[in-house]
Design a protein around this motif. Structure first.
Motif, PDB file in Angstrom:
ATOM      1  N   GLY A 272       0.789  -1.225   0.000  1.00 13.26           N
ATOM      2  CA  GLY A 272       0.000   0.000   0.000  1.00 13.26           C
ATOM      3  C   GLY A 272       0.823   1.277   0.000  1.00 13.26           C
ATOM      4  O   GLY A 272       0.277   2.366   0.160  1.00 13.26           O
ATOM      5  N   VAL A 273       2.138   1.164  -0.177  1.00 12.82           N
ATOM      6  CA  VAL A 273       3.028   2.320  -0.163  1.00 12.82           C
ATOM      7  C   VAL A 273       3.715   2.428  -1.530  1.00 12.82           C
ATOM      8  O   VAL A 273       4.148   1.420  -2.086  1.00 12.82           O
ATOM      9  CB  VAL A 273       4.087   2.195   0.949  1.00 12.82           C
ATOM     10  N   THR A 274       3.822   3.652  -2.030  1.00 20.90           N
ATOM     11  CA  THR A 274       4.436   3.877  -3.334  1.00 20.90           C
ATOM     12  C   THR A 274       5.785   4.558  -3.191  1.00 20.90           C
ATOM     13  O   THR A 274       5.932   5.518  -2.442  1.00 20.90           O
ATOM     14  CB  THR A 274       3.513   4.744  -4.214  1.00 20.90           C
ATOM     15  N   VAL A 275       6.772   4.028  -3.915  1.00 17.17           N
ATOM     16  CA  VAL A 275       8.073   4.675  -4.058  1.00 17.17           C
ATOM     17  C   VAL A 275       8.370   4.749  -5.555  1.00 17.17           C
ATOM     18  O   VAL A 275       7.790   4.011  -6.356  1.00 17.17           O
ATOM     19  CB  VAL A 275       9.216   3.929  -3.327  1.00 17.17           C
ATOM     20  N   LEU A 276       9.265   5.633  -5.911  1.00 14.22           N
ATOM     21  CA  LEU A 276       9.687   5.770  -7.295  1.00 14.22           C
ATOM     22  C   LEU A 276      11.101   5.245  -7.435  1.00 14.22           C
ATOM     23  O   LEU A 276      11.922   5.407  -6.540  1.00 14.22           O
ATOM     24  CB  LEU A 276       9.648   7.241  -7.715  1.00 14.22           C
TER      25      LEU A 276
END
Length: 124
Positions: free
Chosen positions: A76-80
């Motif tokens: 549920g967490v977004t990183v690039l």
């Protein structure tokens, strides 16, 4: 030969490992950062030339994904991830560790062939 017949003779493709995953502690820490001091921003991970082994992980906060960013969502967490770093990071697990005198994000990268003595850089 028809496409259907040709497909049957090809070996099945092996699924690629995810570009990057997050440990539970890293996801929890990022959730906290995303809701407090870095609300509205995303963490961008890249690799840059640095240190005695040649490469170093670099993290920065950005307002939105750039044209060369891969969007990774896990737990549920977004990183690039900078697209130029993606080949070096395939299968990497990002963790967050707390020790007596320090705390920070760490990377368990199956592509690493070695690290320098101080742990600042790595090579593949």
């Amino acid at each position: 030969m028809s496409d259907a017949a040709n497909t049957e003779t090809r070996p099945a493709r092996r699924a690629l490992p995810p570009l990057m995953t997050l440990s539970d502690t890293a996801a929890e820490r990022l959730r906290g950062l995303y809701t407090s001091g870095h609300a509205g921003e995303l963490l961008r991970i890249s690799v840059s030339p640095k240190g005695c082994s040649g490469m170093s992980y670099t993290m920065s906060w950005v307002a939105e994904p750039g044209p060369g960013d891969e969007v990774v969502t896990d737990k549920g967490v977004t990183v690039l991830v900078d697209r130029k770093a993606s080949l070096f990071l395939i299968g990497t697990v990002m963790d967050y560790q707390t020790q007596k005198l320090s705390a920070g994000f760490t990377f368990v990268n199956p592509n690493e062939k070695g690290r320098c003595g101080c742990g600042e850089s790595f090579h593949v």
